[in-house]
Design an enzyme around this catalytic site. Sequence first.
Site, mmCIF file in Angstrom:
data_model
loop_
_atom_site.group_PDB
_atom_site.id
_atom_site.type_symbol
_atom_site.label_atom_id
_atom_site.label_comp_id
_atom_site.label_asym_id
_atom_site.label_seq_id
_atom_site.Cartn_x
_atom_site.Cartn_y
_atom_site.Cartn_z
ATOM 1 N N ASP A 30 -5.188 10.071 5.749
ATOM 2 C CA ASP A 30 -5.562 9.246 4.603
ATOM 3 C C ASP A 30 -6.162 7.931 5.103
ATOM 4 O O ASP A 30 -5.676 7.332 6.056
ATOM 5 C CB ASP A 30 -4.329 8.980 3.718
ATOM 6 C CG ASP A 30 -4.703 8.501 2.335
ATOM 7 O OD1 ASP A 30 -4.517 9.271 1.379
ATOM 8 O OD2 ASP A 30 -5.200 7.362 2.211
ATOM 9 N N ASN A 87 -0.547 14.521 -6.868
ATOM 10 C CA ASN A 87 -0.725 13.746 -8.085
ATOM 11 C C ASN A 87 -1.689 14.477 -9.020
ATOM 12 O O ASN A 87 -2.695 15.017 -8.580
ATOM 13 C CB ASN A 87 -1.274 12.352 -7.741
ATOM 14 C CG ASN A 87 -0.296 11.546 -6.905
ATOM 15 O OD1 ASN A 87 0.904 11.668 -7.089
ATOM 16 N ND2 ASN A 87 -0.810 10.746 -5.987
ATOM 17 N N GLY A 93 -1.466 8.718 -10.997
ATOM 18 C CA GLY A 93 -2.244 7.903 -10.057
ATOM 19 C C GLY A 93 -3.282 8.677 -9.282
ATOM 20 O O GLY A 93 -3.756 8.193 -8.242
ATOM 21 N N GLN A 94 -3.670 9.868 -9.777
ATOM 22 C CA GLN A 94 -4.708 10.624 -9.067
ATOM 23 C C GLN A 94 -6.028 9.865 -9.140
ATOM 24 O O GLN A 94 -6.451 9.429 -10.222
ATOM 25 C CB GLN A 94 -4.881 12.021 -9.671
ATOM 26 C CG GLN A 94 -5.857 12.881 -8.862
ATOM 27 C CD GLN A 94 -5.983 14.310 -9.404
ATOM 28 O OE1 GLN A 94 -5.460 14.644 -10.465
ATOM 29 N NE2 GLN A 94 -6.704 15.146 -8.663
ATOM 30 N N HIS A 100 -5.360 17.867 -3.782
ATOM 31 C CA HIS A 100 -4.901 17.515 -2.437
ATOM 32 C C HIS A 100 -3.391 17.311 -2.442
ATOM 33 O O HIS A 100 -2.823 16.760 -3.389
ATOM 34 C CB HIS A 100 -5.597 16.255 -1.911
ATOM 35 C CG HIS A 100 -5.576 15.104 -2.861
ATOM 36 N ND1 HIS A 100 -6.435 15.007 -3.926
ATOM 37 C CD2 HIS A 100 -4.781 13.999 -2.913
ATOM 38 C CE1 HIS A 100 -6.177 13.900 -4.593
ATOM 39 N NE2 HIS A 100 -5.163 13.266 -4.006
ATOM 40 N N HIS A 102 -0.512 15.268 -0.532
ATOM 41 C CA HIS A 102 -0.180 14.201 0.413
ATOM 42 C C HIS A 102 1.000 14.688 1.250
ATOM 43 O O HIS A 102 2.007 15.147 0.690
ATOM 44 C CB HIS A 102 0.268 12.936 -0.316
ATOM 45 C CG HIS A 102 -0.775 12.289 -1.171
ATOM 46 N ND1 HIS A 102 -1.455 11.158 -0.785
ATOM 47 C CD2 HIS A 102 -1.240 12.597 -2.406
ATOM 48 C CE1 HIS A 102 -2.297 10.787 -1.752
ATOM 49 N NE2 HIS A 102 -2.175 11.652 -2.749
HETATM 50 P P1 5GP Z 1 -4.723 10.365 -5.070
HETATM 51 O O1 5GP Z 1 -4.532 8.937 -5.481
HETATM 52 O O2 5GP Z 1 -5.909 11.001 -5.767
HETATM 53 O O3 5GP Z 1 -3.493 11.222 -5.148
HETATM 54 O O4 5GP Z 1 -5.047 10.321 -3.514
HETATM 55 C C1 5GP Z 1 -6.316 10.116 -3.001
HETATM 56 C C2 5GP Z 1 -6.141 9.612 -1.599
HETATM 57 O O5 5GP Z 1 -7.394 9.698 -0.939
HETATM 58 C C3 5GP Z 1 -5.702 8.149 -1.503
HETATM 59 O O6 5GP Z 1 -4.454 8.076 -0.824
HETATM 60 C C4 5GP Z 1 -6.831 7.467 -0.735
HETATM 61 O O7 5GP Z 1 -6.362 6.503 0.175
HETATM 62 C C5 5GP Z 1 -7.510 8.632 -0.047
HETATM 63 N N1 5GP Z 1 -8.929 8.457 0.185
HETATM 64 C C6 5GP Z 1 -9.851 7.985 -0.699
HETATM 65 N N2 5GP Z 1 -11.072 8.026 -0.157
HETATM 66 C C7 5GP Z 1 -10.926 8.522 1.098
HETATM 67 C C8 5GP Z 1 -11.845 8.794 2.155
HETATM 68 O O8 5GP Z 1 -13.060 8.583 2.059
HETATM 69 N N3 5GP Z 1 -11.325 9.289 3.312
HETATM 70 C C9 5GP Z 1 -9.982 9.533 3.463
HETATM 71 N N4 5GP Z 1 -9.588 10.026 4.642
HETATM 72 N N5 5GP Z 1 -9.094 9.291 2.482
HETATM 73 C C10 5GP Z 1 -9.562 8.795 1.325
#
Ligand code: 5GP
Length: 114
Positions: A30, A87, A93-94, A100, A102
């Site tokens: 991440d 999420n 908080g997605q 994906h 985590h």
């Molecule tokens: P969500 O909030 O949708 O569950 O998680 C998305 C995750 O993607 C976040 O933890 C954020 O830090 C990560 N993220 C967003 N953009 C990028 C990116 O360009 N590269 C990587 N490696 N992680 C990303």
Amino acid sequence: MSSCLFCRIVSREIPAEIVHENDHVLAFRDLRPVAPTHVLVIPKRHVAAVREAEDTDVELLGQVMIGARDAARKLGLVAGGYRVVMNNGDDAGQTVFHLHAHVLGGRTLAWPPG
Ligand code: 5GP
Ligand code: ZN
């Protein structure tokens, strides 16, 4: 070119620090880790979220969980334990709408999450 950020990571248009890959999934670190080890495991085929998954996506969903297991093994999280979180939508908080998981580890994680 896909407009989806994680599809672009799958196609290598956007770089990522990949820690695990097979025919079905990709796991990468991440960008903004919230634990000492924080990786995302994504299916190579685009599905927006679990809430959008079809009954026919059962194999894809299983591969994501097995990918999380394999990434955790590679990163040395098995003995200490780790969390796998997906999420779904705004309340959770997605922020990226390509499914994906985590994988979080390397410290004691609070429960319930905030
Ligand atoms: P969500 O909030 O949708 O569950 O998680 C998305 C995750 O993607 C976040 O933890 C954020 O830090 C990560 N993220 C967003 N953009 C990028 C990116 O360009 N590269 C990587 N490696 N992680 C990303
Ligand atoms: Zn995508």
